[in-house]
Design an enzyme around this catalytic site. Structure first.
Site, PDB file in Angstrom:
ATOM      1  N   LYS A 128       0.904  -1.042   0.081  1.00 28.08           N
ATOM      2  CA  LYS A 128      -0.109   0.074  -0.217  1.00 28.08           C
ATOM      3  C   LYS A 128       0.965   1.306   0.056  1.00 28.08           C
ATOM      4  O   LYS A 128       2.027   1.196   0.559  1.00 28.08           O
ATOM      5  CB  LYS A 128      -0.757  -0.056   1.383  1.00 28.08           C
ATOM      6  N   ASP A 168      -7.283   4.186  -4.227  1.00 28.99           N
ATOM      7  CA  ASP A 168      -7.771   4.105  -2.934  1.00 28.99           C
ATOM      8  C   ASP A 168      -8.551   5.651  -2.659  1.00 28.99           C
ATOM      9  O   ASP A 168      -8.669   6.362  -3.701  1.00 28.99           O
ATOM     10  CB  ASP A 168      -6.803   3.626  -1.962  1.00 28.99           C
TER      11      ASP A 168
HETATM   12  P1  NDP Z   1     -12.999   7.741  -2.615  1.00 27.59           P
HETATM   13  O1  NDP Z   1     -11.959   8.716  -2.348  1.00 27.59           O
HETATM   14  O2  NDP Z   1     -13.764   7.642  -3.799  1.00 27.59           O
HETATM   15  O3  NDP Z   1     -14.244   8.070  -1.479  1.00 27.59           O
HETATM   16  C1  NDP Z   1     -14.128   8.308   0.047  1.00 27.59           C
HETATM   17  C2  NDP Z   1     -15.298   8.836   0.544  1.00 27.59           C
HETATM   18  O4  NDP Z   1     -15.097   8.630   1.875  1.00 27.59           O
HETATM   19  C3  NDP Z   1     -15.602  10.094   0.429  1.00 27.59           C
HETATM   20  O5  NDP Z   1     -16.946  10.554   0.270  1.00 27.59           O
HETATM   21  C4  NDP Z   1     -15.055  10.691   1.554  1.00 27.59           C
HETATM   22  O6  NDP Z   1     -15.615  12.108   1.813  1.00 27.59           O
HETATM   23  C5  NDP Z   1     -15.196   9.867   2.561  1.00 27.59           C
HETATM   24  N1  NDP Z   1     -14.131   9.980   3.541  1.00 27.59           N
HETATM   25  C6  NDP Z   1     -12.909   9.784   3.324  1.00 27.59           C
HETATM   26  N2  NDP Z   1     -12.081   9.958   4.479  1.00 27.59           N
HETATM   27  C7  NDP Z   1     -13.154  10.427   5.502  1.00 27.59           C
HETATM   28  C8  NDP Z   1     -12.870  10.641   6.728  1.00 27.59           C
HETATM   29  N3  NDP Z   1     -11.810  10.628   7.270  1.00 27.59           N
HETATM   30  N4  NDP Z   1     -14.130  10.980   7.340  1.00 27.59           N
HETATM   31  C9  NDP Z   1     -15.404  10.927   6.702  1.00 27.59           C
HETATM   32  N5  NDP Z   1     -15.462  10.693   5.383  1.00 27.59           N
HETATM   33  C10 NDP Z   1     -14.233  10.471   4.674  1.00 27.59           C
HETATM   34  O7  NDP Z   1     -12.657   6.340  -1.980  1.00 27.59           O
HETATM   35  P2  NDP Z   1     -13.064   5.107  -2.081  1.00 27.59           P
HETATM   36  O8  NDP Z   1     -14.475   4.753  -2.248  1.00 27.59           O
HETATM   37  O9  NDP Z   1     -12.175   4.275  -3.101  1.00 27.59           O
HETATM   38  O10 NDP Z   1     -12.479   4.352  -0.713  1.00 27.59           O
HETATM   39  C11 NDP Z   1     -13.437   4.292   0.342  1.00 27.59           C
HETATM   40  C12 NDP Z   1     -13.220   3.168   1.348  1.00 27.59           C
HETATM   41  O11 NDP Z   1     -12.898   2.013   0.703  1.00 27.59           O
HETATM   42  C13 NDP Z   1     -11.459   3.335   1.821  1.00 27.59           C
HETATM   43  O12 NDP Z   1     -11.595   2.878   3.286  1.00 27.59           O
HETATM   44  C14 NDP Z   1     -10.591   2.427   1.291  1.00 27.59           C
HETATM   45  O13 NDP Z   1      -9.571   2.181   1.849  1.00 27.59           O
HETATM   46  C15 NDP Z   1     -11.728   1.190   0.890  1.00 27.59           C
HETATM   47  N6  NDP Z   1     -11.297   0.499  -0.378  1.00 27.59           N
HETATM   48  C16 NDP Z   1     -11.496   0.910  -1.654  1.00 27.59           C
HETATM   49  C17 NDP Z   1     -11.118   0.087  -2.710  1.00 27.59           C
HETATM   50  C18 NDP Z   1     -11.051   0.539  -4.039  1.00 27.59           C
HETATM   51  O14 NDP Z   1     -10.898  -0.119  -5.032  1.00 27.59           O
HETATM   52  N7  NDP Z   1     -11.390   1.956  -4.245  1.00 27.59           N
HETATM   53  C19 NDP Z   1     -10.726  -1.370  -2.544  1.00 27.59           C
HETATM   54  C20 NDP Z   1     -11.054  -1.700  -1.117  1.00 27.59           C
HETATM   55  C21 NDP Z   1     -11.281  -1.071  -0.113  1.00 27.59           C
HETATM   56  P3  NDP Z   1     -14.715  13.475   1.454  1.00 27.59           P
HETATM   57  O15 NDP Z   1     -15.023  13.537  -0.121  1.00 27.59           O
HETATM   58  O16 NDP Z   1     -15.494  14.425   2.103  1.00 27.59           O
HETATM   59  O17 NDP Z   1     -13.250  13.320   1.893  1.00 27.59           O
HETATM   60  O1  2IT Z   2      -7.909  -1.513  -0.040  1.00 27.25           O
HETATM   61  C1  2IT Z   2      -7.975  -2.172  -1.338  1.00 27.25           C
HETATM   62  O2  2IT Z   2      -7.958  -3.291  -1.544  1.00 27.25           O
HETATM   63  C2  2IT Z   2      -7.659  -1.336  -2.556  1.00 27.25           C
HETATM   64  N1  2IT Z   2      -7.784   0.086  -2.576  1.00 27.25           N
HETATM   65  C3  2IT Z   2      -7.635  -1.869  -3.908  1.00 27.25           C
HETATM   66  C4  2IT Z   2      -6.181  -2.342  -4.217  1.00 27.25           C
HETATM   67  C5  2IT Z   2      -6.052  -2.621  -5.684  1.00 27.25           C
HETATM   68  O3  2IT Z   2      -4.940  -3.087  -5.889  1.00 27.25           O
HETATM   69  O4  2IT Z   2      -7.070  -2.907  -6.525  1.00 27.25           O
END
Ligand code: NDP
Ligand code: 2IT
Length: 448
Positions: A128, A168
Site C-alpha cells: 500500500k 484508494d
Molecule cells: P473515494 O475517495 O472515492 O471516497 C471516499 C469517501 O469517503 C468520500 O465520500 C469521502 O468524503 C469519505 N471519507 C474519506 N475520508 C473520510 C474521513 N476521514 N471522514 C469521513 N469521511 C471520509 O474512496 P473509495 O471509495 O475508493 O474508498 C473508500 C474506502 O474503501 C476506503 O476505506 C478504502 O480504503 C476502501 N477500499 C477501496 C477500494 C477501491 O477499490 N477503491 C478497495 C477496497 C477498499 P470526502 O470526499 O468529504 O473526503
Molecule cells: O484496499 C484495497 O483493496 C484497494 N484500495 C484496492 C487495491 C487494488 O490493488 O486494486
C-alpha cells in the site's frame, strides 16, 4: 509454548518497534488475536518465526514529493510505499491521497492487504502507499503536476512483476491516468504497472464497480447462510466515493433499498431510497463536479445531517464505505439496538475494536473489510491477467469471475472459522484463512 502466549509476545515487540502507530497496531492486534489456535496446531509456523516476519514489511519507501500549484507556489508532500509481503506474488494494493495519510495508516492498509489478497485466490502479494496530498479544491493541472512528481520517484520501485499500485481514497481514474502517463514516459514501457486504468488503454471492465459490487455479493453470501436475501432490506451506506456509489447500485439491482450516503462534512437520509436516477446525480456530483453530498439533500428535498454519520438511521444492513474507524463502540450499539444484523465492510477497518467486539458477541452477520471489500483488488488481479494476455474479457465474464471470487472468499472464511472452533466468526475466519496461505508460501520459500 501456547499459541496465545506467542501472539502476545510478538505484539509486544511490534508495539515497541512501531510506537505510537495506532492504526497499524490495531490491525496487527486483530490478526494476532485470531492466530493462537493456528499456532497450537502448527508448530512449524512458530519454529520458522512466521509471525515475527509477517508483521514486518519487506521494504518501506518514503520520499519527498515537490510540486507547484497554479500560482507558481511550491509545495512539498511526503510519499510512501509499503511493500509488505511478496510470498504470493508481486506487491499489490492501492495508493491513498489524503491529508491524514501517514506511516501508521498506510502500513495498516499494507498489512491488511496481505491477507485480503491471499483470500482472493489470485497470485498477489500485499502493499500500500500514498501521500498526505489533499486533492480537494485542486485544479486538474495541479493534480497532474502532483501525480507526475509522485510517480517520478515511485516508478523506480514498481513494475508489472514487482509492485502494482491502484486507487484508494483520493485516487481514481483521473489520478491513475496521470501516474500511468508519467511512468510510461520515464520507463518507455507500456505495461500493466497500475490497475484501475481506463477501458481504452488497458483497464478492465467492472474494476470501477468491483469493490462496491463485491461488498454486496459478500453480504448476499452471509444472508444465504440464514436462507435470506436482499429483497426489501433497508441499507445504510457511508461515504459517497467509488465504493459507496457501486454498493448502492448493486443493492438496487438486488431489490434492497439504500437510504444514506455521506462525506466528511455530513450525511443524507433518503427514506424513499437512492434509486438509479438519484445515483446518476451522485456520480456526476462526486466524480465530475467534485461537490459535497449536501447538494443531494438540496436537490431531492431530503434531510441533510451536518457533521453526522449514518449509523443512527434504522436499517437491516450497514455498508461502511468511507474510512477507518468510522464505526465506534457507540455507533455499533446504536446500530444493534436499531435492529441492524448485517454489516459488510466496503472500507478498510471501518469498525473500531469496541465495535467489532459487539458484532461478534451478538453473532450478527459481520463481514470484515479484508474479506468483504476484496472484490476491488480481485478485479485488479483480473486486470493484470488481461494485460498479460493482451486480451479483454466482457463485462459479463469479469462480473461472473468477481461474483465467484466473493463466493469463494466467504466460503474460505466460513470454513476456517468452523475448523478452528469459532463458527460464524468471519473475523477469525478471514485472518486464519489468509494467514495460512501466506505462511505456507513463506515456509516454501525459505528464510526470506
Ligand atoms: P473515494 O475517495 O472515492 O471516497 C471516499 C469517501 O469517503 C468520500 O465520500 C469521502 O468524503 C469519505 N471519507 C474519506 N475520508 C473520510 C474521513 N476521514 N471522514 C469521513 N469521511 C471520509 O474512496 P473509495 O471509495 O475508493 O474508498 C473508500 C474506502 O474503501 C476506503 O476505506 C478504502 O480504503 C476502501 N477500499 C477501496 C477500494 C477501491 O477499490 N477503491 C478497495 C477496497 C477498499 P470526502 O470526499 O468529504 O473526503
Ligand atoms: O484496499 C484495497 O483493496 C484497494 N484500495 C484496492 C487495491 C487494488 O490493488 O486494486
Amino acid at each position: 509454548m501456547a499459541g496465545n502466549k506467542i501472539t502476545q509476545q510478538v505484539f509486544e515487540q511490534v508495539t515497541k518497534r512501531n510506537s505510537g502507530e495506532v492504526e497499524f497496531l490495531q490491525a496487527v492486534k486483530e490478526v494476532l488475536d485470531s492466530l493462537g489456535p493456528v499456532l497450537d496446531k502448527n508448530p512449524k509456523y512458530v519454529d520458522a518465526k512466521i509471525l515475527e516476519r509477517i508483521v514486518e514489511p519487506e521494504r518501506q519507501i518514503m520520499f519527498r514529493v515537490p510540486w507547484q500549484d497554479d500560482k507558481g507556489e511550491i509545495h512539498v508532500n511526503r510519499g510512501f510505499r509499503f511493500e509488505f509481503n511478496s510470498a504470493l506474488g508481486p506487491y499489490k494494493g492501492g495508493l491513498r491521497f489524503h491529508p491524514t495519510a501517514n506511516a501508521s495508516i498506510l502500513k495498516f492498509l499494507g498489512f491488511e492487504q496481505v491477507f485480503k489478497n491471499a483470500l482472493t485466490t489470485l497470485p498477489m502479494g500485499g502493499g500500500k502507499g500514498g501521500c498526505d496530498f489533499d486533492p480537494k479544491g485542486k485544479s486538474d493541472n495541479e493534480v497532474m503536476r502532483f501525480c507526475q512528481s509522485f510517480m517520478t520517484e515511485l516508478c523506480k520501485h514498481i513494475g508489472p512483476n514487482t509492485d502494482v499500485p491502484a486507487g484508494d481514497i483520493g485516487v481514481g481514474g483521473r489520478e491513475i491516468g496521470f501516474m500511468f502517463g508519467q511512468y510510461k514516459r520515464i520507463r518507455n514501457e507500456f505495461t500493466g504497472v497500475l490497475t484501475g486504468k481506463a477501458l481504452n488503454w488497458g483497464g478492465s471492465l467492472i474494476r470501477t464497480e468491483a469493490t462496491g459490487y463485491g461488498a454486496v455479493y459478500f453480504a448476499d453470501e452471509m444472508l444465504k447462510t440464514r436462507n435470506e436475501n436482499f429483497k426489501g432490506k433497508i441499507c445504510t451506506v457511508s461515504g459517497s466515493g467509488n465504493v459507496a456509489q457501486y454498493t448502492v447500485e448493486k443493492l438496487n439491482q438486488l431489490g434492497a433499498k439504500a437510504v444514506s450516503l455521506s462525506d466528511s462534512a455530513g450525511s443524507i437520509h433518503d427514506p424513499d431510497g437512492i434509486d438509479a436516477e438519484k445515483l446518476a446525480f451522485v456520480l456526476e456530483l462526486k466524480n465530475v463536479r467534485r461537490g459535497r453530498i449536501k447538494e443531494y439533500a438540496d436537490k431531492f428535498g431530503v434531510e441533510y445531517r451536518a457533521g453526522k454519520k449514518p449509523w443512527d438511521i434504522k436499517c437491516d444492513c450497514a455498508f461502511p464505505s468511507a474510512t477507518q474507524n468510522e464505526i465506534d463502540g457507540n455507533d455499533a450499539k446504536t446500530l444493534l439496538d436499531n435492529g441492524c444484523y448485517v454489516i459488510s465492510e466496503g472500507a478498510n477497518m471501518p469498525s473500531t475494536p469496541e465495535a467489532v467486539e459487539q458484532f461478534i458477541a451478538k453473532k450478527i452477520l459481520y463481514g470484515p473489510g479484508k474479506a468483504a471489500n476484496a472484490g476491488g483488488v480481485a478485479t485488479s488481479g483480473l486486470e493484470m491477467s488481461q494485460n498479460s494476455l493482451r486480451l479483454s474479457w466482457t463485462r459479463e465474464e469479469v462480473d461472473e469471475k468477481l461474483h465467484n471470487i466473493m463466493i469463494a472468499i466467504h466460503q474460505q472464511c466460513f470454513d476456517a472459522a468452523k475448523e478452528y472452533g469459532q463458527p460464524g466468526n468471519l473475523v477469525a475466519g478471514a485472518n486464519i484463512a489468509g494467514f495460512v496461505k501466506v505462511a505456507d508460501a513463506m515456509l516454501d520459500q525459505g528464510l526470506v
